[in-house]
Design an enzyme around this catalytic site. Structure first.
Site, PDB file in Angstrom:
ATOM      1  N   TYR A  68       0.821  -1.210   0.000  1.00  0.00           N
ATOM      2  CA  TYR A  68       0.000   0.000   0.000  1.00  0.00           C
ATOM      3  C   TYR A  68       0.858   1.265   0.000  1.00  0.00           C
ATOM      4  O   TYR A  68       0.491   2.272  -0.588  1.00  0.00           O
ATOM      5  CB  TYR A  68      -1.004  -0.001   1.159  1.00  0.00           C
ATOM      6  N   ARG A  71       1.605   1.796  -3.545  1.00  0.00           N
ATOM      7  CA  ARG A  71       0.426   2.298  -4.269  1.00  0.00           C
ATOM      8  C   ARG A  71       0.127   3.754  -3.873  1.00  0.00           C
ATOM      9  O   ARG A  71      -0.318   4.539  -4.695  1.00  0.00           O
ATOM     10  CB  ARG A  71      -0.779   1.395  -4.010  1.00  0.00           C
ATOM     11  N   ASN A 103     -13.365   5.007  -6.398  1.00  0.00           N
ATOM     12  CA  ASN A 103     -11.911   5.195  -6.389  1.00  0.00           C
ATOM     13  C   ASN A 103     -11.434   5.552  -4.984  1.00  0.00           C
ATOM     14  O   ASN A 103     -12.147   6.196  -4.223  1.00  0.00           O
ATOM     15  CB  ASN A 103     -11.530   6.283  -7.384  1.00  0.00           C
ATOM     16  N   ASP A 105      -8.333   7.067  -4.445  1.00  0.00           N
ATOM     17  CA  ASP A 105      -7.119   7.871  -4.572  1.00  0.00           C
ATOM     18  C   ASP A 105      -7.259   9.335  -4.176  1.00  0.00           C
ATOM     19  O   ASP A 105      -6.275  10.081  -4.200  1.00  0.00           O
ATOM     20  CB  ASP A 105      -6.592   7.776  -6.019  1.00  0.00           C
ATOM     21  N   HIS A 120     -15.358   2.872  -1.316  1.00  0.00           N
ATOM     22  CA  HIS A 120     -14.311   1.887  -1.028  1.00  0.00           C
ATOM     23  C   HIS A 120     -13.180   2.450  -0.171  1.00  0.00           C
ATOM     24  O   HIS A 120     -12.095   1.882  -0.119  1.00  0.00           O
ATOM     25  CB  HIS A 120     -13.759   1.308  -2.341  1.00  0.00           C
ATOM     26  N   CYS A 128      -6.991   2.125  12.483  1.00  0.00           N
ATOM     27  CA  CYS A 128      -6.626   1.025  13.375  1.00  0.00           C
ATOM     28  C   CYS A 128      -7.307  -0.241  12.884  1.00  0.00           C
ATOM     29  O   CYS A 128      -8.496  -0.228  12.583  1.00  0.00           O
ATOM     30  CB  CYS A 128      -7.065   1.360  14.803  1.00  0.00           C
ATOM     31  N   CYS A 147      -1.178   1.369  16.432  1.00  0.00           N
ATOM     32  CA  CYS A 147      -2.195   2.320  16.879  1.00  0.00           C
ATOM     33  C   CYS A 147      -1.757   2.961  18.196  1.00  0.00           C
ATOM     34  O   CYS A 147      -1.428   2.251  19.148  1.00  0.00           O
ATOM     35  CB  CYS A 147      -3.514   1.577  17.063  1.00  0.00           C
ATOM     36  N   CYS A 150      -4.381   1.658  21.011  1.00  0.00           N
ATOM     37  CA  CYS A 150      -4.511   0.271  21.487  1.00  0.00           C
ATOM     38  C   CYS A 150      -3.338  -0.626  21.115  1.00  0.00           C
ATOM     39  O   CYS A 150      -3.283  -1.774  21.546  1.00  0.00           O
ATOM     40  CB  CYS A 150      -5.824  -0.333  20.979  1.00  0.00           C
ATOM     41  N   SER A 189     -16.912  -0.101 -14.921  1.00  0.00           N
ATOM     42  CA  SER A 189     -17.257  -1.318 -15.651  1.00  0.00           C
ATOM     43  C   SER A 189     -18.638  -1.827 -15.269  1.00  0.00           C
ATOM     44  O   SER A 189     -19.169  -2.727 -15.898  1.00  0.00           O
ATOM     45  CB  SER A 189     -16.223  -2.399 -15.341  1.00  0.00           C
TER      46      SER A 189
END
Ligand SMILES: [Zn+2]
Length: 244
Positions: A68, A71, A103, A105, A120, A128, A147, A150, A189
């Site tokens: 990630y 990305r 998206n 981003d 999403h 967390c 985190c 916690c 799509s």
């Protein structure tokens, strides 16, 4: 270049409620690779469907966090394109407007869109993994960081395969959709549910449905107008027509 349906411009001018749903095609025009295309270089040997799951994170949090991170850098290097900018302008030109995106981003917000419903999540946010609360201050050098409240590992605030959508997001999108007089499905799509169900909800409630996508989709036969082109080509012309 397909012509703009004149009725669409009139309908947008007259509409009290307009909803736009966007998908990966809009980001792709900014050079943000789609989920599958993103797998290059060091990451080419990993299946994204096996990285973007709660199980993958439980098994190897460092691997998933680092993927990630990579990305996020792709997203940070991208800029909003004419499609994003036109959608942000549309929000100011029509009366009641809701933008729903699949998206993650944040490019719509960078283009100036407000109150975006992110179905999403957002790859630039971190939360967390146990408490589900967004965390802004953490030790960047750890993979993954923990985190501060916690001690659980932190994760990107995106929806993984097999996870529920963020609480309230789908409900808000659905409520706006039911009231829409014009619904634009842009660069998607129309395959991924529950987002793909929204246009059908709009049709059932009497909206004019317009699809803007280079390829035919399962939604195409149901649309009042299907404009077979990219958002970056069509939307700036729509804004120009509306502004006249
Ligand atoms: Zn926590």
């Amino acid at each position: 270049m397909p012509a703009l349906p004149p009725r669409l411009v009139d309908a947008l001018r007259a509409a009290d409620n307009t909803v736009v749903l966007t998908g990966a095609g809009v980001s792709a025009e900014s050079g943000v690779p789609t989920f599958r295309e993103a797998q290059t270089g060091l990451w080419a040997r990993f299946d994204p469907q096996e990285l973007a799951t709660p199980e993958a994170f439980a098994r190897d949090p460092e691997l998933v966090w680092n993927w990630y991170g990579w990305r996020r850098r792709l997203v940070a290097d991208a800029s909003p394109n004419p499609g994003h900018l036109a959608i942000a302008r549309l929000q100011r030109l029509v009366s009641d407007f809701t933008l729903v995106t699949q998206n993650v981003d944040g490019l719509h917000q960078r283009a100036g869109s407000r109150d975006v419903i992110e179905l999403h999540g957002n790859i630039l946010r971190t939360k967390c993994s146990v408490e589900d609360a967004v965390v802004e201050d953490y030790a960047e050098e750890e993979s993954p960081p923990v985190c501060p409240s916690c001690g659980a590992p932190l994760r990107p605030d995106v929806v993984w395969f097999g996870e529920m959508l963020p609480p309230g997001a789908l409900e808000a999108a659905s409520e706006a959709t039911r009231g829409a007089e014009v619904f634009l499905s842009v660069g998607t799509s129309s395959l991924v549910y529950p987002a793909a169900g929204l246009p059908f909800e709009a049709i059932e409630n009497g909206a004019m449905l317009v699809e803007i996508n280079p390829d035919e989709t399962p939604l195409t036969p149901h649309a009042d107008y299907s404009i077979r082109a990219s958002a970056g080509e069509v939307l700036p012309r729509l804004i120009a027509a509306l502004s006249q």
